[in-house]
Design a protein around this motif. Structure first.
Motif, PDB file in Angstrom:
ATOM      1  N   VAL A  47       0.826  -1.211   0.000  1.00 51.02           N
ATOM      2  CA  VAL A  47       0.000   0.000   0.000  1.00 51.02           C
ATOM      3  C   VAL A  47       0.858   1.257   0.000  1.00 51.02           C
ATOM      4  CG1 VAL A  47      -1.727   1.352   1.254  1.00 51.02           C
ATOM      5  CG2 VAL A  47      -1.977  -1.087   1.100  1.00 51.02           C
ATOM      6  N   LEU A  48       1.861   1.304   0.887  1.00 52.09           N
ATOM      7  CA  LEU A  48       2.686   2.517   0.977  1.00 52.09           C
ATOM      8  C   LEU A  48       3.554   2.728  -0.260  1.00 52.09           C
ATOM      9  CD1 LEU A  48       3.770   2.896   4.693  1.00 52.09           C
ATOM     10  CD2 LEU A  48       2.362   4.428   3.361  1.00 52.09           C
ATOM     11  N   GLY A  49       3.743   1.671  -1.052  1.00 55.20           N
ATOM     12  CA  GLY A  49       4.510   1.828  -2.283  1.00 55.20           C
ATOM     13  C   GLY A  49       3.647   2.260  -3.447  1.00 55.20           C
ATOM     14  N   ASN A  50       2.325   2.290  -3.238  1.00 57.36           N
ATOM     15  CA  ASN A  50       1.379   2.645  -4.288  1.00 57.36           C
ATOM     16  C   ASN A  50       1.351   4.170  -4.457  1.00 57.36           C
ATOM     17  OD1 ASN A  50      -1.369   3.568  -5.159  1.00 57.36           O
ATOM     18  ND2 ASN A  50      -1.648   1.378  -5.470  1.00 57.36           N
ATOM     19  N   ALA A  51       1.527   4.628  -5.695  1.00 54.05           N
ATOM     20  CA  ALA A  51       1.616   6.077  -5.946  1.00 54.05           C
ATOM     21  C   ALA A  51       0.347   6.807  -5.516  1.00 54.05           C
ATOM     22  CB  ALA A  51       1.896   6.327  -7.428  1.00 54.05           C
ATOM     23  N   GLN A  52      -0.823   6.203  -5.769  1.00 55.87           N
ATOM     24  CA  GLN A  52      -2.081   6.849  -5.376  1.00 55.87           C
ATOM     25  C   GLN A  52      -2.191   6.943  -3.859  1.00 55.87           C
ATOM     26  OE1 GLN A  52      -5.145   4.617  -7.598  1.00 55.87           O
ATOM     27  NE2 GLN A  52      -5.850   6.602  -8.346  1.00 55.87           N
ATOM     28  N   ALA A  53      -1.783   5.864  -3.174  1.00 56.15           N
ATOM     29  CA  ALA A  53      -1.840   5.867  -1.702  1.00 56.15           C
ATOM     30  C   ALA A  53      -0.909   6.939  -1.143  1.00 56.15           C
ATOM     31  CB  ALA A  53      -1.476   4.488  -1.155  1.00 56.15           C
ATOM     32  N   LEU A  54       0.269   7.082  -1.750  1.00 59.88           N
ATOM     33  CA  LEU A  54       1.205   8.119  -1.302  1.00 59.88           C
ATOM     34  C   LEU A  54       0.621   9.519  -1.536  1.00 59.88           C
ATOM     35  CD1 LEU A  54       4.630   6.653  -2.470  1.00 59.88           C
ATOM     36  CD2 LEU A  54       3.868   6.971  -0.119  1.00 59.88           C
ATOM     37  N   GLY A  55      -0.104   9.673  -2.644  1.00 58.36           N
ATOM     38  CA  GLY A  55      -0.764  10.949  -2.915  1.00 58.36           C
ATOM     39  C   GLY A  55      -1.796  11.277  -1.842  1.00 58.36           C
ATOM     40  N   ILE A  56      -2.526  10.258  -1.399  1.00 60.19           N
ATOM     41  CA  ILE A  56      -3.530  10.442  -0.344  1.00 60.19           C
ATOM     42  C   ILE A  56      -2.841  10.840   0.953  1.00 60.19           C
ATOM     43  CG2 ILE A  56      -5.207   9.219   1.125  1.00 60.19           C
ATOM     44  CD1 ILE A  56      -5.830   7.505  -1.425  1.00 60.19           C
ATOM     45  N   SER A  88       9.965   5.485   5.500  1.00 59.04           N
ATOM     46  CA  SER A  88      11.097   5.812   4.617  1.00 59.04           C
ATOM     47  C   SER A  88      10.633   5.909   3.165  1.00 59.04           C
ATOM     48  CB  SER A  88      12.175   4.738   4.747  1.00 59.04           C
ATOM     49  OG  SER A  88      11.618   3.476   4.411  1.00 59.04           O
ATOM     50  N   LEU A  89       9.342   5.592   2.912  1.00 58.55           N
ATOM     51  CA  LEU A  89       8.823   5.608   1.546  1.00 58.55           C
ATOM     52  C   LEU A  89       8.315   6.975   1.111  1.00 58.55           C
ATOM     53  CD1 LEU A  89       6.891   2.227   1.698  1.00 58.55           C
ATOM     54  CD2 LEU A  89       9.037   2.665   0.512  1.00 58.55           C
ATOM     55  N   VAL A  90       8.195   7.903   2.075  1.00 54.94           N
ATOM     56  CA  VAL A  90       7.730   9.247   1.717  1.00 54.94           C
ATOM     57  C   VAL A  90       8.910  10.223   1.770  1.00 54.94           C
ATOM     58  CG1 VAL A  90       5.367   8.853   2.493  1.00 54.94           C
ATOM     59  CG2 VAL A  90       7.027   9.820   4.093  1.00 54.94           C
TER      60      VAL A  90
END
Length: 202
Positions: A47-56, A88-90
């Motif tokens: 989930v955290l690697g998903n671009a849309q989830a990161l946008g949210i 660390s993904l953001v």
């Protein structure tokens, strides 16, 4: 159920586009729906690697959490901001924005009444082993005080606000000394005015 449509609704409630009333709690509810839609289609680890989830998650850092307290959305915003402080993904900017949100909410004297309510909310809601973030309010305040120092030292739009909050949190004599020193060393007129407002007669 469309993730992008849910995010657009959240944006409308946050910014007031299309003459939508600005309602941070509604914005957060739609971001939660959007995040849960992505989560249902993706494994937890991805989930955290998903671009849309990161946008949210990025949008969540722009919602004033203090304005969502006592709404169904608060718990989601609270949990996600804590996750962002450690992820660390953001980007470091998003991490710092999440830290500022939590530090401002939990240390700013103007929110003292809400802080007491959050302390009670945590006691009812979380067992210490249920959460990835501290659930004891004393430990949380210590952690966010560290966040506040970190934000004050960086170069972000909210860093100046963090510095001002740190001055407010100092005992009065220390605050006056640091403001007076800022005037003497850097000729900072704003510090001089703040010192005068706090009652420094020199």
């Amino acid at each position: 159920g469309d993730v992008l449509a849910q995010q657009k609704l959240a944006e409308a409630y946050l910014t007031g586009i299309f003459k939508t009333p600005i309602q941070p709690a509604n914005a957060l509810i739609w971001l939660e729906k959007s995040y849960l839609s992505i989560q249902s289609q993706t494994s937890n680890s991805e989930v955290l690697g998903n671009a849309q989830a990161l946008g949210i998650l990025n949008q969540i850092t722009n919602i004033p959490l203090v304005e969502t307290f006592n709404t169904p959305a608060f718990g989601f915003g609270w949990s996600k901001l804590w996750e962002l402080t450690k992820s660390s993904l953001v980007s470091p900017d998003i991490q710092l924005q999440a830290k500022w949100q939590l530090a401002n909410l939990l240390t700013n004297p103007i929110y003292s009444e809400i802080q007491n309510q959050i302390s009670d909310w945590l006691k009812k809601r979380l067992a210490p082993n249920e959460s990835a973030h501290p659930s004891d309010f004393g430990a949380i305040q210590k952690t966010v005080r560290d966040f506040l120092n970190e934000v004050a030292e960086c170069n972000q739009p909210f860093s100046q606000s963090a510095k001002e909050l740190l001055i407010k949190l100092q005992p009065k004599n220390e605050a006056l000394s640091s403001l007076w020193n800022s005037w003497l060393q850097d000729q900072n007129e704003e510090a001089l005015m703040q010192a005068a407002e706090l009652g420094l007669t020199s």
